[in-house]
Design an enzyme around this catalytic site. Structure first.
Site, PDB file in Angstrom:
ATOM      1  N   HIS A  88     -12.995 -64.236 -31.395  1.00 42.05           N
ATOM      2  CA  HIS A  88     -13.974 -63.332 -32.001  1.00 42.05           C
ATOM      3  C   HIS A  88     -13.614 -62.925 -33.423  1.00 42.05           C
ATOM      4  O   HIS A  88     -14.475 -62.898 -34.288  1.00 42.05           O
ATOM      5  CB  HIS A  88     -14.100 -62.084 -31.120  1.00 42.05           C
ATOM      6  CG  HIS A  88     -14.989 -61.024 -31.664  1.00 42.05           C
ATOM      7  ND1 HIS A  88     -16.338 -61.228 -31.880  1.00 42.05           N
ATOM      8  CD2 HIS A  88     -14.747 -59.728 -32.025  1.00 42.05           C
ATOM      9  CE1 HIS A  88     -16.889 -60.114 -32.348  1.00 42.05           C
ATOM     10  NE2 HIS A  88     -15.941 -59.199 -32.459  1.00 42.05           N
ATOM     11  N   GLY A 121     -21.607 -61.222 -47.403  1.00 40.38           N
ATOM     12  CA  GLY A 121     -21.690 -60.359 -46.233  1.00 40.38           C
ATOM     13  C   GLY A 121     -21.410 -58.919 -46.620  1.00 40.38           C
ATOM     14  O   GLY A 121     -21.479 -58.537 -47.794  1.00 40.38           O
ATOM     15  N   ARG A 177      -8.762 -54.576 -26.616  1.00 41.05           N
ATOM     16  CA  ARG A 177      -9.389 -55.861 -26.316  1.00 41.05           C
ATOM     17  C   ARG A 177      -8.411 -56.913 -25.808  1.00 41.05           C
ATOM     18  O   ARG A 177      -8.771 -57.733 -24.969  1.00 41.05           O
ATOM     19  CB  ARG A 177     -10.113 -56.377 -27.573  1.00 41.05           C
ATOM     20  CG  ARG A 177     -11.352 -55.582 -27.901  1.00 41.05           C
ATOM     21  CD  ARG A 177     -12.018 -56.060 -29.169  1.00 41.05           C
ATOM     22  NE  ARG A 177     -13.249 -55.317 -29.430  1.00 41.05           N
ATOM     23  CZ  ARG A 177     -13.988 -55.458 -30.516  1.00 41.05           C
ATOM     24  NH1 ARG A 177     -13.613 -56.315 -31.456  1.00 41.05           N
ATOM     25  NH2 ARG A 177     -15.083 -54.755 -30.670  1.00 41.05           N
ATOM     26  N   ASP A 181     -13.130 -70.962 -45.126  1.00 39.18           N
ATOM     27  CA  ASP A 181     -13.224 -71.692 -46.393  1.00 39.18           C
ATOM     28  C   ASP A 181     -12.477 -70.984 -47.524  1.00 39.18           C
ATOM     29  O   ASP A 181     -11.719 -71.606 -48.275  1.00 39.18           O
ATOM     30  CB  ASP A 181     -14.692 -71.871 -46.795  1.00 39.18           C
ATOM     31  CG  ASP A 181     -15.484 -72.702 -45.805  1.00 39.18           C
ATOM     32  OD1 ASP A 181     -14.890 -73.618 -45.211  1.00 39.18           O
ATOM     33  OD2 ASP A 181     -16.682 -72.440 -45.624  1.00 39.18           O
ATOM     34  N   ARG A 217      -7.044 -55.878 -33.555  1.00 36.97           N
ATOM     35  CA  ARG A 217      -7.956 -54.961 -34.234  1.00 36.97           C
ATOM     36  C   ARG A 217      -8.581 -53.978 -33.257  1.00 36.97           C
ATOM     37  O   ARG A 217      -9.025 -54.361 -32.174  1.00 36.97           O
ATOM     38  CB  ARG A 217      -9.069 -55.734 -34.951  1.00 36.97           C
ATOM     39  CG  ARG A 217     -10.094 -54.806 -35.615  1.00 36.97           C
ATOM     40  CD  ARG A 217     -11.113 -55.573 -36.418  1.00 36.97           C
ATOM     41  NE  ARG A 217     -11.951 -56.436 -35.613  1.00 36.97           N
ATOM     42  CZ  ARG A 217     -12.999 -56.025 -34.904  1.00 36.97           C
ATOM     43  NH1 ARG A 217     -13.300 -54.739 -34.842  1.00 36.97           N
ATOM     44  NH2 ARG A 217     -13.722 -56.894 -34.225  1.00 36.97           N
ATOM     45  N   LEU A 256     -16.313 -53.040 -39.310  1.00 37.83           N
ATOM     46  CA  LEU A 256     -17.361 -52.597 -40.225  1.00 37.83           C
ATOM     47  C   LEU A 256     -16.832 -51.554 -41.202  1.00 37.83           C
ATOM     48  O   LEU A 256     -17.266 -51.493 -42.356  1.00 37.83           O
ATOM     49  CB  LEU A 256     -18.548 -52.035 -39.440  1.00 37.83           C
ATOM     50  CG  LEU A 256     -19.410 -53.063 -38.692  1.00 37.83           C
ATOM     51  CD1 LEU A 256     -20.474 -52.374 -37.852  1.00 37.83           C
ATOM     52  CD2 LEU A 256     -20.064 -54.045 -39.671  1.00 37.83           C
TER      53      LEU A 256
END
Length: 529
Positions: A331, A10, A271, A213, A367, A373
């Protein structure tokens, strides 16, 4: 032997690979899927940087907003590094071709990049590319990796790290296409394997494979994890599909309303506050909607085209004329692999971690929207640089094949075992359990019940297995291995939540509704022989 092995393809992994390659390293990127399918592609709203192109802004304000959103549970030096690196990170992305939306499309350069406001921000700070920001960054990073001749091995599932005497020497993987178990030797490793939001299966914006993982692998190898109790619930996911509706929809002026048409919260609060306000409405049997009708179809198609299409496809509503039914779902995981100032894993030398799998102590208890990003790019590059520096002095002697032989036997045992318990049902039950008892609002009695139910699942795991016995392209096997990792991490989340008798950011506990200075610390977990 490879200088730098990047596990995960990613945004964080690709940024690390490019930085290591620029420094002079031999680099291999290995992932369980193709790079353009990674979770980064789902980040829509924008990437924070104090450019001051729309509002008056400064790096110090970005730092203040990040610390405030983190509720003090962050390392201020790491926050300063991330926020301070933001303008030059945007400049680097712009230089390799990321098509940011602009104030004046006839010009280039970061001074013309448009910016929007995200929740918890004191200024319009998020640089964006319509509502495809993560996707366009990811594609540009991947294109650049290909131009630089960086090698990729796709569809390889990480099994275990090879860590003799506390120093990483490589890792073992399952080649999904062939079913072969392989060993890759490396002088240093960058873990960029993503978060663990899909433990909340059926109640998350994350893809099914976001089961932590890499975090589970580090824990098995003797590394530490921290802050696992902090999971951010995004306020606005589509009610029936849990697909994300970006915060940019509220940043552009969208309202949150109940079925009476009443606004009940400042939409641009952090949030955690917005998610709890929506949850409170739902507890009162009120349906909740996102209202963007007043923005008009032309503006919606200019700024939020993806959101419009997702709403039409998955909820069968047209945002230009209808309310969007939403609910908060898991999320983002703030916790993860515990790392030091160089992003090296605590407990494993030569192993670095970046992105959502890593706890670099910048997000803390909650966060700030627009910082993910930024972190994967700025800290991805930082991890790649540091991994290369380690590789210069690392031994080039390969590891033995003891871990390889062990993992080959374990995969063979899974194929030969008959199963009497359907792990897919258990995966769904785990998701329901976490959303109901380890969710937006927590209570010690329910947390202890959840822990006991997880322990029971771990016991019954002995009777679980796979029905598909084909060696090649066996998705049944991969999903079983993912579920085992999710089940391994589940008690770390619950145990930390039980221990934290306070409310801080995304962790809100009934009976302990205030922040407690005694708990202004990180909970670190590590397995010891």
């Amino acid at each position: 032997m490879i200088d730098v092995l990047v596990i995960g393809s990613g945004g964080a992994g690709l940024s690390a690979a490019l930085a290591a390659k620029e420094a002079g390293a031999s680099v291999l990127v290995i992932g369980k899927m193709y790079p353009t399918n990674s979770q980064t592609s789902m980040a829509q709203g924008g990437m924070n940087a104090a450019l001051g192109n729309v509002d008056e802004d400064h790096i110090s304000l970005h730092i203040q907003d990040t610390i405030k959103s983190a509720h003090g549970l962050c390392d201020e030096d790491m926050v300063r590094q991330m926020c301070g690196d933001a303008p030059k990170t945007i400049e680097w992305l712009e230089s390799i071709g990321v098509p940011f939306s602009r104030l004046d499309n006839s010009k280039e350069g970061i001074a013309t990049i448009s910016q929007r406001q995200m929740g918890g921000a004191s200024a319009k700070r998020a640089c964006y590319a319509q509502d495809y920001t993560g996707l366009k960054i990811l594609h540009t990073l991947y294109d650049t990796c290909l131009k630089e001749g960086i090698d990729f091995m796709d569809e390889h599932y990480l099994l275990n790290l090879i860590v003799p005497e506390d120093t990483v020497k490589g890792a073992t993987f399952l080649d999904i296409r062939t079913g072969e178990v392989k060993q890759i030797d490396a002088k240093s490793i960058v873990m960029a394997t993503g978060g663990y939001g899909s433990i909340y299966h059926g109640f998350t914006t994350n893809m099914y494979g976001a089961t932590g993982d890499g975090i589970a692998t580090v824990l098995r190898a003797g590394g530490a994890v921290s802050d696992m109790e902090f999971i951010q619930f995004h306020p606005t996911a589509l009610k029936h599909s849990c697909i994300l509706v970006s915060e940019s929809a509220r940043g552009e002026g969208g309202y949150l309303v109940n079925e009476a048409g009443e606004r009940f919260i400042d939409e641009l609060k952090p949030r955690d506050e917005v998610a709890r306000a929506i949850f409170a409405q739902m507890k009162e049997a009120q349906r909740v909607f996102l209202d963007v009708r007043h923005l008009g179809e032309e503006k919606l198609m200019e700024l939020l085209p993806q959101e419009v299409e997702l709403c039409k496809l998955h909820e069968h509503v047209d945002p230009a004329s209808e309310l969007i039914p939403i609910k908060p779902v898991a999320h983002y995981s703030m916790g993860g692999i515990d790392v030091d100032y160089a992003l090296e894993v605590n407990g494993i030398k030569g192993c670095f971690a970046a992105g959502e799998c890593s706890n670099a102590k910048v997000h803390g208890a909650n966060r700030l929207g627009g910082n993910s990003l930024l972190e994967i790019t700025a800290f991805g590059r930082f991890a790649g640089e540091n991994a290369y520096k380690h590789s210069i002095y690392a031994s080039s002697k390969p590891a033995d094949d003891a871990q390889l032989q062990k993992d080959q036997k374990e995969i063979e045992a899974i194929f030969s075992k008959e199963s009497s318990v359907n792990f897919y049902s258990s995966r769904e039950a785990l998701g329901n359990l976490f959303y109901e008892k380890v969710g937006i609002v927590r209570e010690n009695g329910q947390l202890n019940e959840a822990l006991q139910e997880v322990i029971a699942m771990q016991v019954s795991q002995q009777q679980m297995g796979i029905s598909d016995k084909n060696k090649t392209n066996n998705q049944n096997l991969i999903e079983f291995l993912e579920f085992k990792n999710a089940l391994l991490l589940a008690p770390t989340i619950i145990s930390a939540a039980i221990a934290r008798d306070e409310s801080r950011g995304a962790h809100y506990k009934v009976g302990f509704e205030e922040e407690n200075e005694d708990f202004k610390k990180h909970f670190v977990l590590q397995w010891k022989d």
